[in-house]
Motif scaffolding. Structure first.
Motif, PDB file in Angstrom:
ATOM      1  N   SER B   6      10.330  -4.112   4.305  1.00 56.64           N
ATOM      2  CA  SER B   6      11.069  -5.292   3.876  1.00 56.64           C
ATOM      3  C   SER B   6      10.660  -5.587   2.447  1.00 56.64           C
ATOM      4  CB  SER B   6      10.738  -6.466   4.786  1.00 56.64           C
ATOM      5  OG  SER B   6      11.061  -7.665   4.140  1.00 56.64           O
ATOM      6  N   LEU B  10      13.186 -10.169  -0.714  1.00 59.00           N
ATOM      7  CA  LEU B  10      14.491 -10.075  -0.067  1.00 59.00           C
ATOM      8  C   LEU B  10      14.315 -10.193   1.436  1.00 59.00           C
ATOM      9  CD1 LEU B  10      16.685  -7.284  -1.655  1.00 59.00           C
ATOM     10  CD2 LEU B  10      17.139  -9.714  -1.466  1.00 59.00           C
ATOM     11  N   PRO B  11      15.129 -11.006   2.054  1.00 56.44           N
ATOM     12  CA  PRO B  11      15.077 -11.058   3.521  1.00 56.44           C
ATOM     13  C   PRO B  11      15.651  -9.769   4.084  1.00 56.44           C
ATOM     14  CG  PRO B  11      16.914 -12.338   2.708  1.00 56.44           C
ATOM     15  CD  PRO B  11      16.151 -11.870   1.502  1.00 56.44           C
ATOM     16  N   PRO B  12      15.445  -9.507   5.361  1.00 59.45           N
ATOM     17  CA  PRO B  12      16.097  -8.340   5.970  1.00 59.45           C
ATOM     18  C   PRO B  12      17.588  -8.407   5.713  1.00 59.45           C
ATOM     19  CG  PRO B  12      14.471  -9.220   7.457  1.00 59.45           C
ATOM     20  CD  PRO B  12      14.545 -10.169   6.297  1.00 59.45           C
ATOM     21  N   LEU B  13      18.118  -7.363   5.106  1.00 59.08           N
ATOM     22  CA  LEU B  13      19.481  -7.452   4.587  1.00 59.08           C
ATOM     23  C   LEU B  13      20.525  -7.566   5.675  1.00 59.08           C
ATOM     24  CD1 LEU B  13      19.263  -5.011   1.600  1.00 59.08           C
ATOM     25  CD2 LEU B  13      19.326  -7.490   1.620  1.00 59.08           C
ATOM     26  N   ASP B  14      20.200  -7.115   6.862  1.00 58.42           N
ATOM     27  CA  ASP B  14      21.228  -7.189   7.896  1.00 58.42           C
ATOM     28  C   ASP B  14      21.478  -8.628   8.334  1.00 58.42           C
ATOM     29  OD1 ASP B  14      21.815  -4.458   7.950  1.00 58.42           O
ATOM     30  OD2 ASP B  14      19.994  -4.072   9.075  1.00 58.42           O
ATOM     31  N   LEU B  16      21.859 -10.878   6.211  1.00 54.79           N
ATOM     32  CA  LEU B  16      22.831 -11.372   5.234  1.00 54.79           C
ATOM     33  C   LEU B  16      24.254 -11.025   5.624  1.00 54.79           C
ATOM     34  CD1 LEU B  16      20.993 -10.650   1.876  1.00 54.79           C
ATOM     35  CD2 LEU B  16      21.122 -12.768   3.185  1.00 54.79           C
TER      36      LEU B  16
END
Lengths: 290, 290
Positions: B6, B10-14, B16
DNA sequence: TTCGAGAGTTAGGTTTTCTAATGTCTAGGA
DNA sequence: TCCTAGACATTAGAAAACCTAACTCTCGAA
């Protein structure tokens, strides 16, 4: 079955993070280090991505990896997109993400938190710590989104928390008076903690002679004792850094354990994400190290 | 412990992806439908994201959700970034991702694949099917990245595959001659399949009288039979659509089962990702439906 | 007041991901 | 030539994340 949530036309986006790092470094091993994961994890995610796209992105050799033509074309797009997301997220939410608000009484901040903060800051170097002093008990309620560090008997209202340390009281003096502490006047400390008479009753010791000084804060009491003004029934937890640096010393006298203690609490909504849980765990570990 | 990979900041992109869809629809339920998942899944991922960011993104009410100010600010960024990624990915890899190359002999393409393709296309409407006719056996090797559909006894070289149907041979004629098929001349079919004499030997039937027509392809043989030219020892699998539409009919005569069959194979590298595995499974299901 | 739509919550089963161990390959040195 | 070190691949099994089913809660409309 595949992961359920996967937008048509886009591979699982977390695979792209790995691709970006591996492409940037030209090495799966280096990318793995960047993430604190193993080389195998990177290798697998890259393979998944290549398989999803139907094309090779890297050429593997015994010396490392290099991008294929497809990989070269893809990398800038991925790099730029992720960077845009990262930048934007930072601009909008950077404060919330990297800031920890901590509310506590001034003396707790000074004597419990500050001495141990370096341990935490080493693990999270770019995390800002914002303290908020809480003069009175009821002011905690106004700071309900912050971490609280407070003295008491358990967890409050809708918050989660951990016990940092139980309160243990013991006579303490400046080092030069530790041997002859009985000849010093006792400093009175008003407030919720047990006092000298409770100490005498429970331990069976004789109650020391009270001096003229009476304070309403453990912080003041400890500082007074350090200056040689008298002997204080001091908190092990709050005094710990003074004791460790030799500014204060425990007298050779029995301690009084209580069921109260120092708690760290946070709104239950915090700690739901793993990142926050890790941050909390790290801070807890630092603060419990008394 | 959190997911290992990770990127900092950035947060886990999924997460988003889900935020983007939910923000676009103004409804968790609608977003869930878009992904084919449940409302609970969306709810949890949004909560994770909010928790990671430390801010509310949606205002929940009993009638639905609406974006907070933070959510409103964040949505365009996420939307645009994801769209850029999607577009770019499509441009670079669209063909590989949404194209299925299938190599087979012309008659197999026509008689096995085409009649059943609609079933598959309903599940994957925007997947292009690109056929490649293979006149000779050895031409399969040149098309080693494509799917193969071929007659034989098992899986080849470094490929994976499934048996679509075993070869079962039975006398077939045009419907008007089915009753009196014994009076028709037999059509000779040269090639690797067992012929009339093998059929007669195994079933104990009398061998029909051979006519003047001899072909080297099951496709031709079946079409000849349909025109009333004679009786053919036809393949159930290849004839199945002709039989179903009544253009051809099985004679009341025993069948000859063989150990050969029609196989679909693919390079082992395909099918490693779940998406591809699903596509393959769907196509297999369509083709096995004989 | 009742109903329905939409969201929250939870437990528990599934899927995905990660790691540790091991295998493979190549380049370079002895 | 043989050996070794470094980088990646592969695997099984453990761990984490995820999803669903079932339920609840709330609000507004009929």
């Amino acid at each position: 079955m595949s992961r359920k949530i996967s937008k048509q036309g886009l591979p699982p986006l977390d695979w792209l993070k790995v691709f970006e790092a591996a492409g940037r470094h030209g090495s799966f091993t280096a990318a793995a280090e960047e993430f604190g994961a193993t080389q195998a994890a990177v290798s697998q995610r890259i393979r998944n991505l290549e398989s999803w796209l139907g094309r090779q992105l890297f050429i593997r050799s015994a010396r490392g990896v290099s991008l294929t033509v497809d990989g070269e074309s893809y990398l800038p797009l991925v790099h730029d997109s992720l960077r845009a997301l990262e930048q934007g997220t930072e601009n909008l939410f950077g404060h919330s993400v990297r800031e920890l608000r901590i509310a506590a009484q001034p003396s707790h901040l000074e004597m419990l938190l500050l001495p141990r903060l370096t341990v935490f800051s080493e693990s999270y170097p770019d995390m800002r710590i914002v303290t908020e002093t809480v003069p009175k008990r009821q002011d905690f309620e106004a700071a309900d989104r912050a971490l609280h560090i407070r003295y008491g008997r358990g967890v409050w209202d809708g918050r989660e928390g951990v016990l940092l340390a139980n309160e243990v009281l013991q006579p303490m003096t400046a080092p030069e008076h530790a041997k002859a502490w009985r000849s010093l006047p006792a400093i009175e400390l008003r407030g919720e903690r047990p006092g000298w008479s409770e100490w005498a009753r429970v331990t069976g010791e004789g109650e020391p002679e009270m001096g003229p000084v009476s304070v309403d804060s453990m912080g003041h009491a400890l500082r007074a004792a350090r200056r040689g003004i008298g002997v204080v029934l001091g908190s092990r937890a709050l005094a710990s850094s003074l004791l460790q640096t030799g500014q204060l010393e425990c007298a050779a006298a029995p301690e009084l354990a209580t069921i109260d203690g120092y708690w760290m609490t946070w709104p239950a909504s915090l700690g739901k994400s793993k990142r926050q849980a890790e941050v909390l765990a790290s801070l807890t570990a630092a603060l419990q190290n008394l």
